[in-house]
Design a protein around this motif. Structure first.
Motif, PDB file in Angstrom:
ATOM      1  N   GLU A 105       0.933  -1.247   0.099  1.00 24.52           N
ATOM      2  CA  GLU A 105       0.108   0.178  -0.171  1.00 24.52           C
ATOM      3  C   GLU A 105       0.746   1.244  -0.032  1.00 24.52           C
ATOM      4  O   GLU A 105       2.205   1.141   0.512  1.00 24.52           O
ATOM      5  CB  GLU A 105      -0.838  -0.069   1.116  1.00 24.52           C
ATOM      6  CG  GLU A 105       0.063   0.097   2.523  1.00 24.52           C
ATOM      7  CD  GLU A 105      -0.812  -0.083   3.669  1.00 24.52           C
ATOM      8  OE1 GLU A 105      -1.846  -0.686   3.970  1.00 24.52           O
ATOM      9  OE2 GLU A 105      -0.325   0.638   4.805  1.00 24.52           O
ATOM     10  N   THR A 153       6.779  -1.336   2.774  1.00 23.67           N
ATOM     11  CA  THR A 153       7.065  -0.711   3.921  1.00 23.67           C
ATOM     12  C   THR A 153       6.740  -1.793   5.024  1.00 23.67           C
ATOM     13  O   THR A 153       7.620  -2.124   5.687  1.00 23.67           O
ATOM     14  CB  THR A 153       6.643   0.607   4.233  1.00 23.67           C
ATOM     15  OG1 THR A 153       7.454   1.559   3.499  1.00 23.67           O
ATOM     16  CG2 THR A 153       6.999   1.184   5.532  1.00 23.67           C
ATOM     17  N   ARG A 213       9.137  -4.133   7.494  1.00 24.41           N
ATOM     18  CA  ARG A 213       8.949  -3.993   9.121  1.00 24.41           C
ATOM     19  C   ARG A 213       8.380  -5.342   9.768  1.00 24.41           C
ATOM     20  O   ARG A 213       9.000  -5.466  10.777  1.00 24.41           O
ATOM     21  CB  ARG A 213       7.915  -2.802   9.146  1.00 24.41           C
ATOM     22  CG  ARG A 213       8.475  -1.542   8.736  1.00 24.41           C
ATOM     23  CD  ARG A 213       7.613  -0.212   9.170  1.00 24.41           C
ATOM     24  NE  ARG A 213       7.055  -0.294  10.523  1.00 24.41           N
ATOM     25  CZ  ARG A 213       5.722  -0.561  10.745  1.00 24.41           C
ATOM     26  NH1 ARG A 213       4.839  -0.627   9.813  1.00 24.41           N
ATOM     27  NH2 ARG A 213       5.472  -0.651  12.341  1.00 24.41           N
ATOM     28  N   HIS A 215       1.338   6.725   9.935  1.00 27.65           N
ATOM     29  CA  HIS A 215       1.640   6.146   8.547  1.00 27.65           C
ATOM     30  C   HIS A 215       2.711   6.989   7.779  1.00 27.65           C
ATOM     31  O   HIS A 215       2.444   8.278   7.315  1.00 27.65           O
ATOM     32  CB  HIS A 215       0.158   6.200   7.700  1.00 27.65           C
ATOM     33  CG  HIS A 215       0.372   5.314   6.592  1.00 27.65           C
ATOM     34  ND1 HIS A 215       0.185   3.877   6.521  1.00 27.65           N
ATOM     35  CD2 HIS A 215       0.323   5.726   5.236  1.00 27.65           C
ATOM     36  CE1 HIS A 215       0.326   3.565   5.313  1.00 27.65           C
ATOM     37  NE2 HIS A 215       0.671   4.682   4.529  1.00 27.65           N
ATOM     38  N   GLU A 220       8.050   5.308  11.053  1.00 29.91           N
ATOM     39  CA  GLU A 220       8.170   4.401   9.716  1.00 29.91           C
ATOM     40  C   GLU A 220       9.398   4.730   8.831  1.00 29.91           C
ATOM     41  O   GLU A 220      10.113   3.730   8.519  1.00 29.91           O
ATOM     42  CB  GLU A 220       6.856   4.214   8.869  1.00 29.91           C
ATOM     43  CG  GLU A 220       5.850   3.494   9.599  1.00 29.91           C
ATOM     44  CD  GLU A 220       4.621   3.073   8.571  1.00 29.91           C
ATOM     45  OE1 GLU A 220       4.216   1.763   8.829  1.00 29.91           O
ATOM     46  OE2 GLU A 220       4.251   3.790   8.003  1.00 29.91           O
TER      47      GLU A 220
HETATM   48 ZN   LIG Z   1       2.978   1.339   7.324  1.00 29.28          ZN
END
Ligand SMILES: [Zn+2]
Length: 258
Positions: free
Chosen positions: A31, A41, A45, A165, A170
């Motif tokens: 996404e 991403t 993670r 986000h 992140e």
């Molecule tokens: Zn994310």
């Protein structure tokens, strides 16, 4: 323990015979993560958190599922998403095969907040259909939220910058894990208002309605060293919570706390 996909079947059989019967299934997503982070991403993670745990505890790590439930990011190019029922079924199908070769505990480690409904469906289904498999589906915010906030606060980073986000949080983690995939020259501040309000608007109307770039937070102050500390803090939290469960399993015969 190496990731499951890098082991041979005799190695897995031996590990199970030696008592390594907990499997972590990392959940990622494909996404948008703003103009500066890759679509994968959350998968990067999720894998990093699971492999960090496997360095500290006797667990097997399944391949990270790279597609989750991400329709809140509709309207941005590159989105892949599953219906909640589909993802729940994938989790349940994987769990059943794990149980067949000897797994006794499944930890579903989701690095993407939008998977919540699928996780609830999977949990209900597994408790009904596979009650002998101990199941732990940690809520990242509950287990790790204050540990992450403490790292940010120590460096003077506001929670509105860390964001929900593609923000500083992140972005710092990705700068540590795969800097070659981060385009810091494209990093722009996104929604930086109240994060609780931002989350409820994101859930109701989608990320696009909150911020045209898809960013919730401000990534400009991201730092690889802090990203490493964010990840270590989360691994430590998951480790202590999981270690408690494993210890309880080792000392209890019969009833095992989930
Ligand atoms: Zn994310």
């Amino acid at each position: 323990m190496k990731p499951l996909a890098e082991l041979t079947w005799p190695q897995v059989a031996r590990a199970v015979a030696e008592g390594v019967t907990t499997v972590i299934l990392p959940l990622g997503a494909t996404e948008q993560h703003g103009p500066h982070l890759p679509l994968g991403t959350d998968t990067v993670r999720a894998r990093a958190l699971a492999e960090g745990l496997a360095e500290r505890l006797p667990v097997l790590v399944a391949p990270a599922l790279p597609i989750g439930c991400s329709d809140e990011h509709g309207g941005f190019a590159g989105l892949l998403s599953l219906e909640a029922e589909t993802l729940a079924a994938v989790i349940a199908d994987c769990a059943r095969r794990m149980a067949d070769w000897g797994a006794t505990r499944l930890v579903v480690l989701s690095a993407h907040g939008g998977n919540g409904r699928a996780l609830a469906l999977a949990e209900a289904r597994l408790r009904r259909e596979l009650p002998e498999l101990a199941l732990w589906i940690p809520d990242a915010a509950t287990v790790c939220g204050d540990a992450v906030r403490a790292v940010a606060a120590a460096d003077g980073i506001a929670v509105e910058a860390v964001g929900l986000h593609a923000g500083e949080g992140e972005t710092s983690e990705l700068l540590h894990l795969c800097p070659e995939q981060v385009r810091m020259q494209e990093a722009v501040p996104g929604y930086t208002g109240d994060m609780e309000e931002g989350l409820s608007r994101l859930v109701q109307a989608g990320t696009r309605a909150l911020n045209a770039d898809g960013v919730v937070g401000d990534p400009r102050s991201a730092d690889a060293g802090r990203g490493q500390r964010y990840l270590s803090a989360q691994v430590a939290r998951y480790e202590s919570a999981l270690a408690e469960r494993l210890a309880a399993e080792a000392t209890t015969s019969g009833s095992v706390p989930a």
